[in-house]
Enzyme design. Structure first.
Site, short mmCIF file in Angstrom:
data_model
loop_
_atom_site.label_atom_id
_atom_site.label_comp_id
_atom_site.label_asym_id
_atom_site.label_seq_id
_atom_site.Cartn_x
_atom_site.Cartn_y
_atom_site.Cartn_z
CD GLU A 1 35.79 31.11 47.23
OE1 GLU A 1 35.27 31.52 48.29
OE2 GLU A 1 36.87 31.53 46.81
CD GLU B 1 41.12 31.36 47.84
OE1 GLU B 1 40.60 31.68 46.75
OE2 GLU B 1 41.35 30.18 48.15
N GLY C 1 39.01 34.47 45.44
CA GLY C 1 40.43 34.52 45.10
C GLY C 1 41.08 35.84 45.51
CB ALA D 1 38.62 32.88 40.64
N1 COA Z 1 33.99 37.02 38.21
C1 COA Z 1 33.58 37.52 37.06
N2 COA Z 1 32.97 38.71 36.96
C2 COA Z 1 32.80 39.40 38.09
C3 COA Z 1 33.21 38.94 39.33
C4 COA Z 1 33.86 37.68 39.38
N3 COA Z 1 34.31 37.15 40.51
N4 COA Z 1 32.89 39.85 40.28
C5 COA Z 1 32.30 40.87 39.63
N5 COA Z 1 32.23 40.60 38.31
C6 COA Z 1 31.67 41.43 37.24
C7 COA Z 1 30.15 41.40 37.21
O1 COA Z 1 29.67 40.26 36.53
C8 COA Z 1 29.88 42.68 36.47
O2 COA Z 1 30.12 42.48 35.09
P1 COA Z 1 29.07 43.01 33.97
O3 COA Z 1 29.00 44.50 34.21
O4 COA Z 1 29.72 42.64 32.69
O5 COA Z 1 27.78 42.33 34.26
C9 COA Z 1 30.96 43.63 36.98
O6 COA Z 1 31.99 42.79 37.47
C10 COA Z 1 30.51 44.54 38.09
O7 COA Z 1 29.96 43.72 39.12
P2 COA Z 1 28.49 43.92 39.72
O8 COA Z 1 28.04 42.60 40.26
O9 COA Z 1 27.61 44.59 38.73
O10 COA Z 1 28.81 44.95 40.91
P3 COA Z 1 27.98 45.13 42.26
O11 COA Z 1 28.54 46.36 42.88
O12 COA Z 1 26.52 45.03 42.02
O13 COA Z 1 28.38 43.87 43.15
C11 COA Z 1 29.88 42.23 44.11
C12 COA Z 1 29.69 43.68 43.60
C13 COA Z 1 31.37 42.07 44.40
C14 COA Z 1 29.08 42.03 45.38
C15 COA Z 1 29.42 41.24 43.02
O14 COA Z 1 30.05 41.60 41.80
C16 COA Z 1 29.79 39.80 43.33
O15 COA Z 1 29.14 39.17 44.14
N6 COA Z 1 30.81 39.28 42.62
C17 COA Z 1 31.21 37.91 42.74
C18 COA Z 1 32.02 37.67 44.01
C19 COA Z 1 32.37 36.21 44.15
O16 COA Z 1 31.53 35.33 44.29
N7 COA Z 1 33.68 35.95 44.12
C20 COA Z 1 34.20 34.63 44.34
C21 COA Z 1 34.40 33.93 43.07
S1 COA Z 1 35.05 32.29 43.35
#
Ligand code: COA
Length: 261
Positions: A135, A115, A112, A67
Site C-alpha cells: 500500500e 489482510e 487486502g 483491494a
Molecule cells: N486491483 C485491480 N486490478 C488488479 C489488482 C488490484 N489489486 N491486481 C492485479 N490487477 C489486475 C491487473 O491490472 C491486470 O488487469 P488487466 O489485465 O486488465 O490490465 C490483471 O489483474 C493481471 O495483473 P498483472 O499486473 O498483469 O499480472 P502480473 O503477473 O504482471 O503481476 C502483481 C501480478 C500481483 C505483481 C500485480 O498485478 C500487482 O502488483 N498488483 C497490485 C498489487 C497491489 O498493489 N495490491 C494492493 C492494493 S491496495
C-alpha cells in the site's frame, strides 16, 4: 454448490470451501466481491453440517491480489473511511467466525488479500505463495486491519518492515515468521488444506469454537480478564454432551462421535 458472480461455495464432508473467482483481476476485491464473501460466510455460519471453512482464490496465480486499485483510485477522504470500515467489518466477521477458517494461499496475497488471509484463523500456503502489503507504494496504508493484525501475528518489528517496505515475502519466509502455518507443494494445496480442516473437524465443535474465542479474547484483553474468560469457557464446556462423549469414548477406548452440542 452455491454461486454468486465472484464467490462460490462448495460443501463436502462437513468442510465448506469458499472460492473467490475474479481471475481476470487476480481475484482483486471490489465492493461486490467483499459483499459476496460476507454473504457466503453468513450462510455457512447457520449451516450445522459445516464444521470448518477453507477460503481460497481461483486460478494458479493469486489468492487475492489486493483491494481493487481501480476502485480505490476514485476515493475521497469520506469514501476512503467507508471503504476501509466496510472491509474491516467483513474481515472481523471472518475472524470472529465460530468455526475454524483456513486460508489456502496458492499465489499472491497482497494488500487486502494479505489482510484477508491474516483475518483467517490458519494459513496453508503453496510454495508459490507471496505475501505483501504494498500500500505505501500507492500512497495509502493497509485499511482492512493489516496494521492491527499483522504485528499480533508476526511481531512488531517484522510487521513494521512489511508495511514500510511493501516488499513481498515468499512461502518459506512466511512460515519462518509465523505468517504461514504450513507450506505445501502447489499441486497439493487444496488436498493438504482439506486434510487439516478435516483433522480439526473431527474434534468437538463447541470446544473448537470456544478455543478460538478464548485465544482471540486473550489477544484483545488483559491477562486477568483473559484468564477469567478461559475459566468461564472451560466451565461452560462441562455443560456439553460432547464433553461427556469425548471423555466416555476415551475411557471406553473407542472413537468419539461429536454432535456439536
Ligand atoms: N486491483 C485491480 N486490478 C488488479 C489488482 C488490484 N489489486 N491486481 C492485479 N490487477 C489486475 C491487473 O491490472 C491486470 O488487469 P488487466 O489485465 O486488465 O490490465 C490483471 O489483474 C493481471 O495483473 P498483472 O499486473 O498483469 O499480472 P502480473 O503477473 O504482471 O503481476 C502483481 C501480478 C500481483 C505483481 C500485480 O498485478 C500487482 O502488483 N498488483 C497490485 C498489487 C497491489 O498493489 N495490491 C494492493 C492494493 S491496495
Amino acid at each position: 454448490m452455491s454461486k454468486n458472480e465472484y464467490v462460490r461455495t462448495e460443501i463436502a464432508d462437513s468442510i465448506a470451501t469458499v472460492t473467490i473467482d475474479r481471475q481476470a483481476k487476480l481475484n482483486a476485491l471490489n465492493p461486490q466481491v467483499v459483499a459476496e464473501v460476507d454473504v457466503a460466510f453468513g450462510a455457512l455460519r447457520e449451516d450445522r453440517a459445516v464444521r470448518a471453512v477453507i477460503l481460497t482464490g481461483a486460478g494458479d496465480k493469486a489468492f487475492v491480489a489486493g483491494a481493487d486499485i481501480g476502485v480505490l483510485a476514485e476515493m475521497g477522504p469520506r469514501t476512503g473511511v467507508e471503504v476501509s470500515r466496510e472491509g474491516q467489518e467483513v474481515l472481523r466477521r471472518i475472524e470472529r467466525f465460530p468455526k475454524p477458517v483456513i486460508a489456502a494461499v496458492g499465489g499472491y496475497a497482497l494488500g487486502g488479500g494479505c489482510e484477508l488471509a491474516i483475518a483467517c484463523h490458519l494459513r496453508v500456503v503453496s510454495d508459490r505463495a507471496r505475501f505483501g502489503l504494498p500500500e505505501v507504494g500507492l500512497g495509502i496504508i493497509p485499511g482492512y486491519g493489516g496494521t492491527v493484525r499483522l504485528a499480533r501475528l508476526i511481531g512488531l518489528g517484522r510487521a513494521i518492515e512489511m508495511v514500510l517496505t511493501g516488499d513481498m515475502v515468499n512461502a518459506e519466509r512466511a512460515a519462518e515468521i509465523g505468517l504461514a502455518n504450513l507450506v505445501v507443494p502447489h499441486d497439493e494445496l487444496m488436498a493438504r488444506t482439506t486434510a487439516l480442516a478435516s483433522r480439526i473437524a473431527r474434534n468437538a465443535p463447541v470446544a473448537v469454537e470456544l478455543g478460538l474465542k478464548s485465544i482471540y479474547g486473550a489477544v484483545e484483553s488483559t491477562m486477568d480478564h483473559a484468564l477469567e474468560l478461559e475459566s468461564t469457557l472451560f466451565g461452560l464446556l462441562a455443560s456439553t454432551r460432547d464433553m461427556r462423549e469425548g471423555m466416555a469414548a476415551f475411557l471406553e477406548k473407542r472413537k468419539a462421535v461429536f454432535e456439536g452440542e
